[in-house]
Design a protein around this motif. Structure first.
Motif, PDB file in Angstrom:
ATOM      1  N   ASP A  27     -39.716  39.775 -16.572  1.00 39.99           N
ATOM      2  CA  ASP A  27     -39.464  38.623 -17.564  1.00 39.99           C
ATOM      3  C   ASP A  27     -38.045  39.163 -18.224  1.00 39.99           C
ATOM      4  O   ASP A  27     -38.142  39.974 -18.716  1.00 39.99           O
ATOM      5  CB  ASP A  27     -40.580  38.408 -18.503  1.00 39.99           C
ATOM      6  N   ASP A  56     -33.203  32.108 -18.964  1.00 45.10           N
ATOM      7  CA  ASP A  56     -33.025  31.684 -17.718  1.00 45.10           C
ATOM      8  C   ASP A  56     -32.258  32.770 -16.910  1.00 45.10           C
ATOM      9  O   ASP A  56     -31.097  33.201 -17.364  1.00 45.10           O
ATOM     10  CB  ASP A  56     -32.278  30.378 -17.881  1.00 45.10           C
ATOM     11  N   ASP A  60     -35.168  34.773  -7.313  1.00 53.08           N
ATOM     12  CA  ASP A  60     -35.389  34.011  -8.490  1.00 53.08           C
ATOM     13  C   ASP A  60     -36.695  33.346  -8.516  1.00 53.08           C
ATOM     14  O   ASP A  60     -37.219  32.504  -7.788  1.00 53.08           O
ATOM     15  CB  ASP A  60     -34.307  32.765  -8.265  1.00 53.08           C
ATOM     16  N   THR A  90     -38.259  31.936 -10.815  1.00 43.08           N
ATOM     17  CA  THR A  90     -38.646  30.553 -11.460  1.00 43.08           C
ATOM     18  C   THR A  90     -39.075  29.510 -10.607  1.00 43.08           C
ATOM     19  O   THR A  90     -39.734  28.433 -10.881  1.00 43.08           O
ATOM     20  CB  THR A  90     -37.469  30.052 -12.241  1.00 43.08           C
ATOM     21  N   THR A  91     -39.048  29.710  -9.239  1.00 44.37           N
ATOM     22  CA  THR A  91     -39.410  28.692  -8.342  1.00 44.37           C
ATOM     23  C   THR A  91     -41.139  28.896  -8.142  1.00 44.37           C
ATOM     24  O   THR A  91     -41.437  28.107  -7.406  1.00 44.37           O
ATOM     25  CB  THR A  91     -38.760  29.134  -7.047  1.00 44.37           C
ATOM     26  N   ARG A 109     -44.700  28.504  -9.726  1.00 44.53           N
ATOM     27  CA  ARG A 109     -45.258  27.726 -10.727  1.00 44.53           C
ATOM     28  C   ARG A 109     -45.543  28.631 -11.887  1.00 44.53           C
ATOM     29  O   ARG A 109     -46.146  29.545 -11.966  1.00 44.53           O
ATOM     30  CB  ARG A 109     -46.640  27.186 -10.294  1.00 44.53           C
ATOM     31  N   ASP A 158     -40.720  30.846 -15.827  1.00 45.68           N
ATOM     32  CA  ASP A 158     -39.481  30.195 -16.215  1.00 45.68           C
ATOM     33  C   ASP A 158     -38.213  31.131 -16.440  1.00 45.68           C
ATOM     34  O   ASP A 158     -37.140  30.791 -16.583  1.00 45.68           O
ATOM     35  CB  ASP A 158     -39.689  29.276 -17.439  1.00 45.68           C
ATOM     36  N   THR A 159     -38.605  32.255 -16.593  1.00 44.64           N
ATOM     37  CA  THR A 159     -37.697  33.270 -17.236  1.00 44.64           C
ATOM     38  C   THR A 159     -37.707  34.562 -16.369  1.00 44.64           C
ATOM     39  O   THR A 159     -37.639  35.911 -16.851  1.00 44.64           O
ATOM     40  CB  THR A 159     -37.932  33.687 -18.429  1.00 44.64           C
TER      41      THR A 159
END
Length: 340
Positions: free
Chosen positions: A283, A287, A304, A306-307, A309, A312-313
């Motif tokens: 984490d 972003d 990445d 964030t893909t 589910r 987000d970070t």
């Protein structure tokens, strides 16, 4: 597969980027077993005829590797093909399937392609979920992208609840090779999906297998396409599965290199999730796009996350070699402040 569902299902993003000098987005071993190339070359002449559809050598090697009967092994072109096969013989349109989240995105996609409905449950709570009434329950051990590996006792208890409920259990063991832990292969009511991609560092080979017993095994054997595994994949896969020393040495190296990577990331302010896998979920507190872009400009790719589910970070970082980790850490020092 349900034809009515296909147009409503999207593709799932994955790691792997050969456009950069250092790809830490895909979780494949940077080392391959000795003799793998020779095994591939020797298979060329045999590839001029159809392979034996029962793949006796590959099934025997796979059975020895996970500790089951060869009759329980169903060869497939990769672990994902084993997952699709398992869902294809258990999930009908309108069925619900217990799916952990965050986890490998292909589970939900494959459920939807069958016309089913993913019943998402927090990955940390998956083993406490009630499997009754679902067509299938899915687990990933260790989980991707978090790296969590439940204790054998908790897995056994969940397996027993699935049996009592009459719900088949699909266990994706794509990364279990990196851990000295017994497979669930051969258990009643369980389909295990295994991949040779990760631990043997051969993602393009497309070799894997499913393991099941009884009625489930019969359905898998009926549904699997003829000649599901190419001759080179079967030959190289058999060779690799017999190399116990390689697997042992890989496990030892990953433990050491994962600790080194963790220490370096935590020293640079990353919140790193505990992991038993050849990757670390981090984490970064914001972003991650600016960080990912800055690293890419310097020839390094991270995943990445964030893909996935609910994340987000986050980024996911593969455990590779000491040189790869040290290059990443030096580069992170160069781009320090990009997330501020």
């Amino acid at each position: 597969m349900d034809p009515e569902s296909v147009e409503s299902v999207d593709r799932v993003p994955h790691g792997s980027d050969d456009s950069v000098a250092l790809d830490l987005s895909a979780n494949c071993n940077p080392v391959v077993p000795g003799g793998a190339r020779s095994a591939y070359d020797r298979a060329f002449e045999a590839s001029r005829t159809y392979p034996r559809d029962d793949y006796p050598d590959f099934r025997a090697a796979a059975a020895d590797y996970v500790g089951c009967d060869p009759e329980s092994v169903v060869p497939t072109p990769g672990g994902l093909a084993a997952i699709r096969l398992a869902m294809g013989v258990t999930v009908s349109p309108g069925d619900t399937v217990l799916v952990p989240s965050p986890s490998f995105g292909e589970y939900a996609r494959e459920v939807r392609l069958q016309g089913g409905v993913p019943a998402f449950v927090a990955q940390t709570d998956a083993l406490d979920a009630d499997p009754a009434g679902h067509a299938l329950a899915v687990l990933c051990t260790p989980n991707n992208p978090t790296g969590d590996l439940p204790s054998p006792e908790r897995l056994d208890a969940f397996h027993e609840r699935c049996r009592a409920a009459g719900t088949p259990l699909l266990v994706d063991e794509a990364f279990l090779d990196f851990v000295a832990r017994d497979s669930l292969a051969g258990r009643e009511g369980v389909v295990v999906a295994r991949s040779l991609t990760k631990v043997f560092g051969l993602p393009g080979l497309r070799a894997g297998f499913a393991v099941a017993t009884g009625h489930l095994a019969a359905r898998l054997r009926t549904a699997v396409p003829a000649w599901a595994l190419g001759t080179p994949a079967a030959a190289v896969g058999t060779h690799c599965l017999r190399d116990e020393r390689f697997v042992h040495e890989t496990r030892e190296r990953v433990v050491a290199e994962r600790a080194h990577l963790r220490d370096g990331l935590e020293a640079r302010g990353f919140d790193v999730h505990p992991s038993d896998a050849p990757y670390l979920l981090c984490d970064v507190g914001a972003d991650p796009a600016p960080l990912l872009a800055a690293l890419r400009e310097r020839g390094i790719a991270l995943r990445d996350a964030t893909t996935f589910r609910g994340l987000d970070t986050h980024v996911r970082v593969a455990v590779k070699t000491r040189e790869a980790t040290d290059r990443l850490l030096r580069t992170l020092d160069e781009v320090d402040g990009v997330l501020d």
